[in-house]
Design a protein around this motif. Structure first.
Motif, short mmCIF file in Angstrom:
data_model
loop_
_atom_site.label_atom_id
_atom_site.label_comp_id
_atom_site.label_asym_id
_atom_site.label_seq_id
_atom_site.Cartn_x
_atom_site.Cartn_y
_atom_site.Cartn_z
N GLU A 72 0.83 -1.21 0.00
CA GLU A 72 0.00 0.00 0.00
C GLU A 72 0.86 1.26 0.00
OE1 GLU A 72 -2.51 -0.67 3.43
OE2 GLU A 72 -4.05 -1.55 2.14
N THR A 73 1.80 1.29 -0.92
CA THR A 73 2.77 2.38 -0.99
C THR A 73 2.78 2.99 -2.38
OG1 THR A 73 4.13 1.30 0.68
CG2 THR A 73 5.22 2.93 -0.71
N LEU A 74 2.80 4.32 -2.41
CA LEU A 74 2.87 5.07 -3.66
C LEU A 74 4.30 5.55 -3.86
CD1 LEU A 74 1.39 6.47 -6.05
CD2 LEU A 74 1.09 8.45 -4.53
N ILE A 75 4.82 5.35 -5.06
CA ILE A 75 6.17 5.77 -5.41
C ILE A 75 6.06 6.78 -6.55
CG2 ILE A 75 8.42 5.02 -6.28
CD1 ILE A 75 7.43 2.13 -5.27
N LEU A 76 6.59 7.97 -6.33
CA LEU A 76 6.61 9.02 -7.35
C LEU A 76 8.06 9.41 -7.58
CD1 LEU A 76 3.81 11.21 -5.75
CD2 LEU A 76 3.55 9.73 -7.74
#
Length: 153
Positions: free
Chosen positions: A37-41
């Motif tokens: 549940e991790t967003l990487i930008l």
């Protein structure tokens, strides 16, 4: 990508690029890890003076995303350990630098690879359920949007 996140990227071609009729050297990527549940930008802007600036920026975003996703898939609990996020960001930067150096070796016409030919900035933001980490190398900045609609560095 989760319904909670919307990814929007924008790149503006600068005056120098327009006058020299060169393409933008901006690249960005976004990845949502269901497992952690991790967003990487990640975003990179190649340095205009570098021979392979666009390639450096493109590969930097690719390498950062690949390594980050790989580590989160190998160790999904990493997203929940606040104490480890700074170490994790440093590992991402160091691993990316090593991968870029290997690319510089492949591009070298002689025996002396020049990493600066791939020069780029790097902006990285990782949003996990337990922490938000950001990494900046070079110019550029990361902004947050508060509840009032104001942008803050």
């Amino acid at each position: 990508m989760s319904a909670l996140w919307k990814y929007v990227a924008s790149s503006v071609v600068g005056r120098k690029h327009l006058s020299q009729k060169t393409a933008s050297e901006d690249f960005s990527r976004a990845f949502w890890s269901e497992q952690s549940e991790t967003l990487i930008l990640v975003a990179a802007d190649g340095a205009g003076y570098a021979d392979y600036a666009a390639l450096g920026a493109e590969k930097t975003t690719e390498f950062v995303e690949a390594y980050t996703v790989e580590q989160l898939e190998l160790n999904p609990s990493l997203a929940s350990y606040q104490d480890d996020f700074q170490k994790f960001l440093i590992e991402i930067a160091e691993t990316t630098r090593l991968r870029l150096f290997k690319l510089a070796e492949e591009l070298a016409t002689d025996q002396s690879p020049e990493l600066e030919k791939l020069a780029t900035t790097l902006l990285l933001c990782i949003c996990s359920p337990s922490w938000v980490g950001a990494l900046q190398i070079g110019d550029g900045f990361i902004l947050t949007l508060d509840g009032l609609g104001d942008m803050n560095p």
